[in-house]
Design an enzyme around this catalytic site. Structure first.
Site, PDB file in Angstrom:
ATOM      1  N   HIS A 117       2.934  -0.623  25.910  1.00  9.18           N
ATOM      2  CA  HIS A 117       3.793  -1.621  25.259  1.00  9.18           C
ATOM      3  C   HIS A 117       4.160  -1.110  23.870  1.00  9.18           C
ATOM      4  O   HIS A 117       3.361  -0.449  23.215  1.00  9.18           O
ATOM      5  CB  HIS A 117       3.049  -2.967  25.120  1.00  9.18           C
ATOM      6  CG  HIS A 117       3.965  -4.124  24.880  1.00  9.18           C
ATOM      7  ND1 HIS A 117       4.412  -4.453  23.626  1.00  9.18           N
ATOM      8  CD2 HIS A 117       4.552  -4.978  25.735  1.00  9.18           C
ATOM      9  CE1 HIS A 117       5.216  -5.504  23.720  1.00  9.18           C
ATOM     10  NE2 HIS A 117       5.328  -5.838  24.979  1.00  9.18           N
ATOM     11  N   ASP A 134       3.586  -7.362  32.909  1.00  5.60           N
ATOM     12  CA  ASP A 134       4.150  -7.106  34.250  1.00  5.60           C
ATOM     13  C   ASP A 134       3.125  -6.628  35.268  1.00  5.60           C
ATOM     14  O   ASP A 134       3.453  -6.552  36.455  1.00  5.60           O
ATOM     15  CB  ASP A 134       5.270  -6.066  34.118  1.00  5.60           C
ATOM     16  CG  ASP A 134       6.432  -6.620  33.310  1.00  5.60           C
ATOM     17  OD1 ASP A 134       6.829  -5.993  32.312  1.00  5.60           O
ATOM     18  OD2 ASP A 134       6.898  -7.719  33.660  1.00  5.60           O
TER      19      ASP A 134
HETATM   20  C1  SDX Z   1       8.099  -5.621  28.736  1.00  5.92           C
HETATM   21  O1  SDX Z   1       9.049  -5.430  23.887  1.00  5.92           O
HETATM   22  C2  SDX Z   1       8.568  -6.406  24.565  1.00  5.92           C
HETATM   23  O2  SDX Z   1       7.987  -7.350  24.003  1.00  5.92           O
HETATM   24  C3  SDX Z   1       8.717  -6.275  26.075  1.00  5.92           C
HETATM   25  C4  SDX Z   1       8.012  -7.333  26.901  1.00  5.92           C
HETATM   26  C5  SDX Z   1       8.601  -8.734  26.668  1.00  5.92           C
HETATM   27  O3  SDX Z   1       7.863  -9.707  26.897  1.00  5.92           O
HETATM   28  O4  SDX Z   1       9.820  -8.813  26.372  1.00  5.92           O
HETATM   29  O5  SDX Z   1       6.626  -7.345  26.601  1.00  5.92           O
HETATM   30  C6  SDX Z   1       8.188  -7.068  28.398  1.00  5.92           C
HETATM   31  O6  SDX Z   1       9.113  -4.968  28.789  1.00  5.92           O
HETATM   32  C7  SDX Z   1       6.745  -5.009  28.949  1.00  5.92           C
HETATM   33  C8  SDX Z   1       6.831  -3.472  29.213  1.00  5.92           C
HETATM   34  C9  SDX Z   1       7.199  -3.270  30.688  1.00  5.92           C
HETATM   35  N1  SDX Z   1       7.493  -1.831  30.940  1.00  5.92           N
HETATM   36  C10 SDX Z   1       6.626  -1.065  31.643  1.00  5.92           C
HETATM   37  O7  SDX Z   1       5.542  -1.444  32.086  1.00  5.92           O
HETATM   38  C11 SDX Z   1       7.138   0.351  31.896  1.00  5.92           C
HETATM   39  C12 SDX Z   1       5.998   1.370  31.623  1.00  5.92           C
HETATM   40  N2  SDX Z   1       5.745   1.373  30.188  1.00  5.92           N
HETATM   41  C13 SDX Z   1       6.339   2.442  29.376  1.00  5.92           C
HETATM   42  O8  SDX Z   1       7.600   2.856  29.821  1.00  5.92           O
HETATM   43  C14 SDX Z   1       6.194   2.204  27.881  1.00  5.92           C
HETATM   44  O9  SDX Z   1       4.896   1.841  27.674  1.00  5.92           O
HETATM   45  C15 SDX Z   1       7.104   1.189  27.184  1.00  5.92           C
HETATM   46  C16 SDX Z   1       8.549   1.483  27.418  1.00  5.92           C
HETATM   47  C17 SDX Z   1       6.795  -0.208  27.606  1.00  5.92           C
HETATM   48  C18 SDX Z   1       6.831   1.295  25.686  1.00  5.92           C
HETATM   49  O10 SDX Z   1       7.079   2.553  25.369  1.00  5.92           O
HETATM   50  P1  SDX Z   1       7.191   3.063  23.851  1.00  5.92           P
HETATM   51  O11 SDX Z   1       6.473   2.248  22.879  1.00  5.92           O
HETATM   52  O12 SDX Z   1       8.608   3.349  23.621  1.00  5.92           O
HETATM   53  O13 SDX Z   1       6.327   4.252  23.990  1.00  5.92           O
HETATM   54  P2  SDX Z   1       6.825   5.651  24.444  1.00  5.92           P
HETATM   55  O14 SDX Z   1       7.600   5.527  25.727  1.00  5.92           O
HETATM   56  O15 SDX Z   1       7.464   6.318  23.281  1.00  5.92           O
HETATM   57  O16 SDX Z   1       5.425   6.289  24.773  1.00  5.92           O
HETATM   58  C19 SDX Z   1       4.533   6.575  23.704  1.00  5.92           C
HETATM   59  C20 SDX Z   1       3.558   7.527  24.353  1.00  5.92           C
HETATM   60  C21 SDX Z   1       4.278   8.647  25.081  1.00  5.92           C
HETATM   61  O17 SDX Z   1       3.407   9.752  25.101  1.00  5.92           O
HETATM   62  P3  SDX Z   1       3.724  10.965  24.035  1.00  5.92           P
HETATM   63  O18 SDX Z   1       5.097  11.474  24.392  1.00  5.92           O
HETATM   64  O19 SDX Z   1       3.637  10.347  22.652  1.00  5.92           O
HETATM   65  O20 SDX Z   1       2.608  11.949  24.343  1.00  5.92           O
HETATM   66  O21 SDX Z   1       2.805   6.803  25.354  1.00  5.92           O
HETATM   67  C22 SDX Z   1       3.107   7.329  26.631  1.00  5.92           C
HETATM   68  C23 SDX Z   1       4.384   8.136  26.498  1.00  5.92           C
HETATM   69  O22 SDX Z   1       4.386   9.190  27.430  1.00  5.92           O
HETATM   70  N3  SDX Z   1       3.282   6.191  27.541  1.00  5.92           N
HETATM   71  C24 SDX Z   1       3.015   6.233  28.832  1.00  5.92           C
HETATM   72  C25 SDX Z   1       3.267   4.935  29.296  1.00  5.92           C
HETATM   73  N4  SDX Z   1       3.692   4.165  28.290  1.00  5.92           N
HETATM   74  C26 SDX Z   1       3.724   4.963  27.196  1.00  5.92           C
HETATM   75  N5  SDX Z   1       2.608   7.231  29.635  1.00  5.92           N
HETATM   76  C27 SDX Z   1       2.435   6.922  30.941  1.00  5.92           C
HETATM   77  N6  SDX Z   1       2.625   5.697  31.476  1.00  5.92           N
HETATM   78  C28 SDX Z   1       3.050   4.686  30.677  1.00  5.92           C
HETATM   79  N7  SDX Z   1       3.250   3.484  31.195  1.00  5.92           N
END
Ligand code: SDX
Length: 409
Positions: free
Chosen positions: A286, A343
């Protein structure tokens, strides 16, 4: 090119990245707040979520979605008199213009319900033109949207299956009415189960608002151009559809189902850890929460309780628990503060209720609607709120002359 500046305030120093554009202009990138808001408070470190100051745990346990929607939009919990008036208005505006049915029948049967919902909400303006008095316009439009979104979602489900549309009933509560419109049939009357109605209320309360998330920001940005509320909400639905945002609940169930069928849990965890692999584990991580999402905790508990009460054994719940256990012990997930988000367990609850997977994100949109409306209303009432027009840092080429085509290499 990136350098850093140090900002000192109240005895604390903050090191911020300073980026220099190709024209030499400077930009300091930090977590800039996009707006001021009194609606929802989040603490990502402590896992705190409050709507208008009330902890989401208390609302999930003691409130209803209709009452929580009123709280978010109006700022206070309703008195009994205000709640009764709100219920009457929701009932009066629960029908959808009969001519809108033709639109549903024109979409290909395979259309995703989120695309249909975004289009139909935008079309509402054509059927309900602007009222003269602004106060009345906002009041009626808000109630129309909150009430009709249920009817529109259930209609898209019924029509996609070639079933007769079930109309809203004046004697049913907000959530019971939606369930009845979804699952009642002339040949098999739907039996309304109080536990299922409670579970749906909690599901929608947990999704009702979440400060400046992607789809709420979209509603505020589009709304800042002073478009009508239907158009701004339609933009929010489009943003929520994304698999990184609200679309994750559908992706979670599809991933759990794939693991249940292929047994590739460890392979998926390995892919999630692999930075060269674009795969992200749906339902984990998140932007704000660096600990367990408080909504996921409630949803997980509710999944257990509901499945037990309905005597359902869902193998995907066992897969979800195993995946969570492995991920939370994995150093990559620990180092990146990756915990289950809202989710991760929500799809298990929706499956138990009988909602089809391709409507999971529509359920998220129904839940988030009062939050979008509250945020839109707050921005419209903010005297300092202006057209959203973010700036950029230019990184393109310096000035250069036009070259005629015959001289280009
Ligand atoms: C919602 O914003 C809100 O409040 C949203 C929400 C709401 O109520 O409106 O809470 C609802 O959208 C919840 C999130 C649902 N999405 C997912 O479950 C999809 C999987 N999650 C990821 O795509 C990710 O965690 C995000 C998009 C939710 C958040 O990503 P960020 O903060 O932009 O983080 P990032 O993608 O830049 O990742 C930071 C690091 C990365 O590693 P590095 O490149 O720094 O080494 O964390 C890793 C990412 O690779 N990472 C993950 C991951 N989530 C982050 N790696 C593997 N699996 C994951 N799920």
């Amino acid at each position: 090119m990136t350098d850093h500046v140090t900002l000192t305030h109240a005895g604390k120093s903050y090191r911020l990245p300073l980026v220099i554009g190709s024209q030499g202009e400077l930009a300091i990138f930090a977590n800039t707040g996009s707006c001021k808001s009194a609606i929802t408070f989040l603490d990502g470190e402590k896992g705190i979520l409050r709507y208008r100051g009330i902890p989401v745990e208390q609302l999930a346990e003691r409130s209803t979605f209709k009452e929580t929607a009123y709280l978010l939009i109006n700022g206070e919990l309703p008195t009994q008199k205000a709640l009764t008036r709100f219920s009457v208005l929701l009932n009066d505006h629960s029908l959808v213009h009969e001519d809108m049915k033709i639109f549903y029948q024109s979409f290909p049967r395979s259309s995703h319900p989120m695309g249909i919902l975004s289009a139909m909400v935008n079309a509402l303006r054509s059927f309900y033109p602007e009222l003269q008095r602004l106060e009345e316009e906002i009041d009626i439009t808000v109630t129309r949207l909150l009430s009709k979104v249920r009817t529109m979602a259930a209609m898209s489900y019924k029509i996609s299956r070639g079933h007769t549309v079930v109309y809203p009933r004046p004697d049913l509560t907000y959530c019971a009415n939606f369930l009845n419109m979804m699952f009642d049939s002339p040949v098999r009357p739907y039996e309304i189960d109080a536990d299922v109605v409670k579970a749906l209320n909690v599901f929608l309360i947990l999704h009702a608002d979440h400060e400046q998330n992607c789809s709420t920001a979209a509603v505020r940005v589009v709304g800042s151009a002073r478009v009508n509320l239907y158009a701004a909400i339609s933009a929010g639905i489009a943003a929520l559809w994304g698999p990184l945002h609200g679309g994750a609940n559908q992706a979670v169930i599809e991933t759990l189902d794939a693991i249940a069928r292929h047994g590739n849990l460890r392979e998926l965890v390995a892919r999630a850890r692999d930075r060269s692999d674009p795969f992200r584990l749906p339902g984990f991580g998140h932007r704000i929460y660096r600990t367990y999402d408080p909504r996921a905790r409630i949803m997980k508990r509710m999944a257990h309780v509901l499945l037990e009460k309905l005597a359902i054994s869902d193998p995907l719940l066992d897969v979800a628990r195993e995946l969570e256990e492995i991920a939370l012990k994995d150093d990559y997930f620990i180092d990146h503060h990756l915990y289950p988000n809202v989710d991760f367990y929500s799809g298990i609850v929706l499956r138990a209720i009988g909602i089809p997977t391709n409507m999971f994100t529509v359920m998220f949109a129904i839940g988030r609607l009062p939050g979008w409306i509250a945020q839109w209303k707050e921005s419209m009432e903010d005297p300092e709120w202006r057209l959203c027009r973010p700036r950029q840092l230019y990184t393109g080429p310096q000035e250069r002359p036009y070259i005629p085509i015959e001289e280009r290499s």
